[in-house]
Write a protein that holds these residues in place. Structure first.
Motif, PDB file in Angstrom:
ATOM      1  N   GLU A  96      -4.696   1.335   3.294  1.00  0.00           N
ATOM      2  CA  GLU A  96      -4.575   0.119   4.099  1.00  0.00           C
ATOM      3  C   GLU A  96      -4.676   0.411   5.591  1.00  0.00           C
ATOM      4  O   GLU A  96      -5.087  -0.424   6.388  1.00  0.00           O
ATOM      5  CB  GLU A  96      -3.225  -0.559   3.794  1.00  0.00           C
ATOM      6  CG  GLU A  96      -3.082  -1.960   4.390  1.00  0.00           C
ATOM      7  CD  GLU A  96      -2.427  -1.980   5.763  1.00  0.00           C
ATOM      8  OE1 GLU A  96      -2.408  -3.063   6.385  1.00  0.00           O
ATOM      9  OE2 GLU A  96      -1.961  -0.928   6.238  1.00  0.00           O
ATOM     10  N   GLU A  97      -4.267   1.601   5.991  1.00  0.00           N
ATOM     11  CA  GLU A  97      -4.138   1.906   7.419  1.00  0.00           C
ATOM     12  C   GLU A  97      -5.487   2.280   8.032  1.00  0.00           C
ATOM     13  O   GLU A  97      -6.247   3.061   7.454  1.00  0.00           O
ATOM     14  CB  GLU A  97      -3.139   3.054   7.628  1.00  0.00           C
ATOM     15  CG  GLU A  97      -1.731   2.750   7.102  1.00  0.00           C
ATOM     16  CD  GLU A  97      -0.979   1.730   7.962  1.00  0.00           C
ATOM     17  OE1 GLU A  97      -1.547   1.246   8.958  1.00  0.00           O
ATOM     18  OE2 GLU A  97       0.177   1.419   7.608  1.00  0.00           O
ATOM     19  N   HIS A 153       7.101  -6.531   3.334  1.00  0.00           N
ATOM     20  CA  HIS A 153       6.656  -5.532   4.306  1.00  0.00           C
ATOM     21  C   HIS A 153       7.681  -5.438   5.420  1.00  0.00           C
ATOM     22  O   HIS A 153       8.320  -6.437   5.751  1.00  0.00           O
ATOM     23  CB  HIS A 153       5.296  -5.948   4.878  1.00  0.00           C
ATOM     24  CG  HIS A 153       4.502  -4.799   5.427  1.00  0.00           C
ATOM     25  ND1 HIS A 153       4.780  -4.217   6.639  1.00  0.00           N
ATOM     26  CD2 HIS A 153       3.447  -4.114   4.915  1.00  0.00           C
ATOM     27  CE1 HIS A 153       3.924  -3.224   6.848  1.00  0.00           C
ATOM     28  NE2 HIS A 153       3.101  -3.137   5.819  1.00  0.00           N
ATOM     29  N   HIS A 195       0.810  -1.223   0.000  1.00  0.00           N
ATOM     30  CA  HIS A 195       0.000   0.000   0.000  1.00  0.00           C
ATOM     31  C   HIS A 195       0.839   1.267   0.000  1.00  0.00           C
ATOM     32  O   HIS A 195       2.020   1.251   0.353  1.00  0.00           O
ATOM     33  CB  HIS A 195      -0.951   0.001   1.203  1.00  0.00           C
ATOM     34  CG  HIS A 195      -0.259  -0.085   2.541  1.00  0.00           C
ATOM     35  ND1 HIS A 195       0.035   1.019   3.291  1.00  0.00           N
ATOM     36  CD2 HIS A 195       0.197  -1.140   3.260  1.00  0.00           C
ATOM     37  CE1 HIS A 195       0.623   0.654   4.422  1.00  0.00           C
ATOM     38  NE2 HIS A 195       0.748  -0.652   4.419  1.00  0.00           N
ATOM     39  N   ASP A 233       6.438   1.561   5.773  1.00  0.00           N
ATOM     40  CA  ASP A 233       5.291   0.676   5.980  1.00  0.00           C
ATOM     41  C   ASP A 233       4.395   0.775   4.748  1.00  0.00           C
ATOM     42  O   ASP A 233       3.752   1.798   4.538  1.00  0.00           O
ATOM     43  CB  ASP A 233       4.557   1.117   7.258  1.00  0.00           C
ATOM     44  CG  ASP A 233       3.273   0.343   7.510  1.00  0.00           C
ATOM     45  OD1 ASP A 233       2.851  -0.442   6.639  1.00  0.00           O
ATOM     46  OD2 ASP A 233       2.689   0.530   8.588  1.00  0.00           O
ATOM     47  N   GLY A 234       4.366  -0.281   3.950  1.00  0.00           N
ATOM     48  CA  GLY A 234       3.561  -0.281   2.726  1.00  0.00           C
ATOM     49  C   GLY A 234       4.376   0.117   1.514  1.00  0.00           C
ATOM     50  O   GLY A 234       4.474  -0.624   0.540  1.00  0.00           O
ATOM     51  N   HIS A 279      -2.319  -7.471   7.214  1.00  0.00           N
ATOM     52  CA  HIS A 279      -1.793  -6.757   6.045  1.00  0.00           C
ATOM     53  C   HIS A 279      -2.716  -7.027   4.869  1.00  0.00           C
ATOM     54  O   HIS A 279      -3.554  -7.929   4.923  1.00  0.00           O
ATOM     55  CB  HIS A 279      -0.381  -7.244   5.699  1.00  0.00           C
ATOM     56  CG  HIS A 279       0.629  -6.961   6.764  1.00  0.00           C
ATOM     57  ND1 HIS A 279       1.116  -5.707   7.020  1.00  0.00           N
ATOM     58  CD2 HIS A 279       1.227  -7.776   7.657  1.00  0.00           C
ATOM     59  CE1 HIS A 279       1.981  -5.761   8.011  1.00  0.00           C
ATOM     60  NE2 HIS A 279       2.065  -7.000   8.430  1.00  0.00           N
TER      61      HIS A 279
HETATM   62 ZN    ZN Z   1       1.490  -1.782   6.090  1.00  0.00          ZN
END
Ligand code: ZN
Length: 426
Positions: free
Chosen positions: A130-131, A197, A85, A96-97, A371
């Motif tokens: 995604e978050e 990830h 993401h 992150d992503g 995830h």
């Molecule tokens: Zn993530």
């Protein structure tokens, strides 16, 4: 296989792409890329520009998720897919992503640059939203992509900061939100999904390993708004037998669940987690000289095993009944929210492990949090996760990825995607 010097060069460019996105979405402290919003769109534009430099054209779906396809010799075969993401939590870290998105793109870009046409197509995904802090729900981009959940209902969720619905945000980005129930990817066109990830815990750092593979995605049961109600009393004059102390009661519950955790860990189960993320007396009523009459708290119990989650729930119920009876308090646990653990695909997972071994890396399996790969797995697409070391925790500005770990991760991902692309037809 892609010649390593060529792959290394493209990986370095992908690293530069992440650095540039990080600069342009900086929001001191850290970076902010709002789901279906501004920072995420900046990342989307730069990812498309990077891909265009390698002759990879973006395809946008009705929600703004971006697909890049490198056609294989037999384009009718299901494609080997990777990605992650583009959004972040508010004031989060850069990787992150984004690391998984950049890694997938690097593999396609290097394959294209090397002039290789794999037997099957390779697909890279840059997904949205995604978050969970933005819409109080995680994996929205992959849920919409795979029609995992009702798209109309997903579109009606409101973003916490803007007050606008998800659908209004997608409209503002210029994508034609659709509400039908047809998934845009299925097992028929997607052989597998591999997500790189950053690890969101310390296990790889503790073992001094650059990479690991996920054993499974933890499920959980959560009580976001629990209360324990006792009775306020005088701290000096209320004797033990007549106290109804809410702090002692919730503390006993916490110690009891911690003892269960220790028991499971001693038996070799490293999957259980218990967190009382909120634990507070009422500032309007609490005082140094009062027996606390109320505690509000949250409880989050996780495991990769459904049986362990059931055991945790049984022990919790028994403890609550006992503590309520012995301490004269009442537990009001409030709404219970659950997510089942998600099994990852053993075949794709061991494919990743074989490529790690072939690269001279030790193999470690570790459980992970939720995830996008979980939504792919739940949609019947064989899925696996490659995790990179991250010594500084996650969802904070100090989130870390070493360039050398990213390069190693991209190399393992490239090998795994190419081996899978040469695999037998389904
Ligand atoms: Zn993530």
């Amino acid at each position: 296989m892609i010649p390593q010097p060529l792959l290394d060069g493209v990986i370095a460019e992908a690293w530069g792409l992440m650095a540039e996105i990080g600069r342009l979405t900086a929001a001191e402290p850290g970076i902010t890329r709002a789901a279906f919003g501004e920072g995420e769109q900046i990342a989307a534009d730069l990812v498309c520009r990077f891909a265009a430099g390698f002759g990879l054209a973006p395809e946008h779906d009705a929600f703004g998720n971006i697909t890049f396809l490198l056609p294989g010799a037999d384009p009718a075969l299901p494609a080997i897919t990777s990605g992650s993401h583009l959004d972040s939590v508010p004031n989060g870290g850069n990787f992150d992503g984004l690391a998984g998105t950049a890694a997938a793109l690097a593999v396609l870009a290097a394959t294209r640059k090397a002039g290789i046409m794999p037997p099957r197509s390779l697909r890279a995904l840059a997904m949205r939203g995604e978050e969970s802090p933005w819409f109080n729900m995680a994996y929205l981009g992959s849920r919409l992509l795979l029609a995992h959940g009702d798209r109309t209902a997903l579109g009606e969720r409101r973003r916490i900061d803007s007050g606008l619905t998800l659908r209004e945000h997608v409209d503002a980005l210029g994508f034609p939100f659709r509400t039908d129930a047809t998934p845009l990817l299925t097992r028929q066109d997607t052989a597998c999904f591999i997500e790189l990830h950053i690890e969101q815990g310390p296990l790889l750092e503790e073992k001094d390993l650059a990479l690991g593979v996920a054993s499974a995605i933890r499920g959980n049961f959560r009580y976001p708004q629990a209360r324990c109600v006792g009775e306020y009393g005088h701290a000096s004059t209320t004797p033990r037998h007549s106290r109804r102390d809410a702090v002692m009661a919730v503390a006993e519950l916490a110690i009891g669940l911690d003892a269960l955790w220790a028991e499971l860990a001693a038996a070799g189960d490293d999957n259980f987690v218990v967190t009382f993320g909120r634990f507070s007396t009422d500032p309007a009523q609490h005082a140094l000289t009062k027996v606390p009459g109320e505690v509000s708290f949250s409880l989050n119990v996780g495991s990769t095993s459904e049986a362990t989650l059931r055991l945790g729930a049984e022990r919790l119920d028994a403890m609550i009944a006992r503590i309520a009876a012995t301490r004269g308090v009442r537990f009001e646990m409030g709404p219970r929210v659950t997510a089942d653990p998600v099994a990852l695909d053993p075949g794709v997972t061991s494919l990743l492990e074989r490529q790690m071994e072939a690269s001279g890396l030790p193999v470690m399996r570790l459980p992970t949090a939720g995830h996008d790969a979980g939504i792919f797995a739940l949609s019947g697409i064989p899925s696996a996760m490659l995790l990179t070391r991250n010594p500084c925790g996650s969802h904070n500005p100090r989130e870390t990825l070493l360039e050398s770990d990213f390069a190693m991760g991209c190399t393992v991902l490239a090998r795994a995607m190419h081996v899978a692309a040469a695999g037998p037809p389904d």
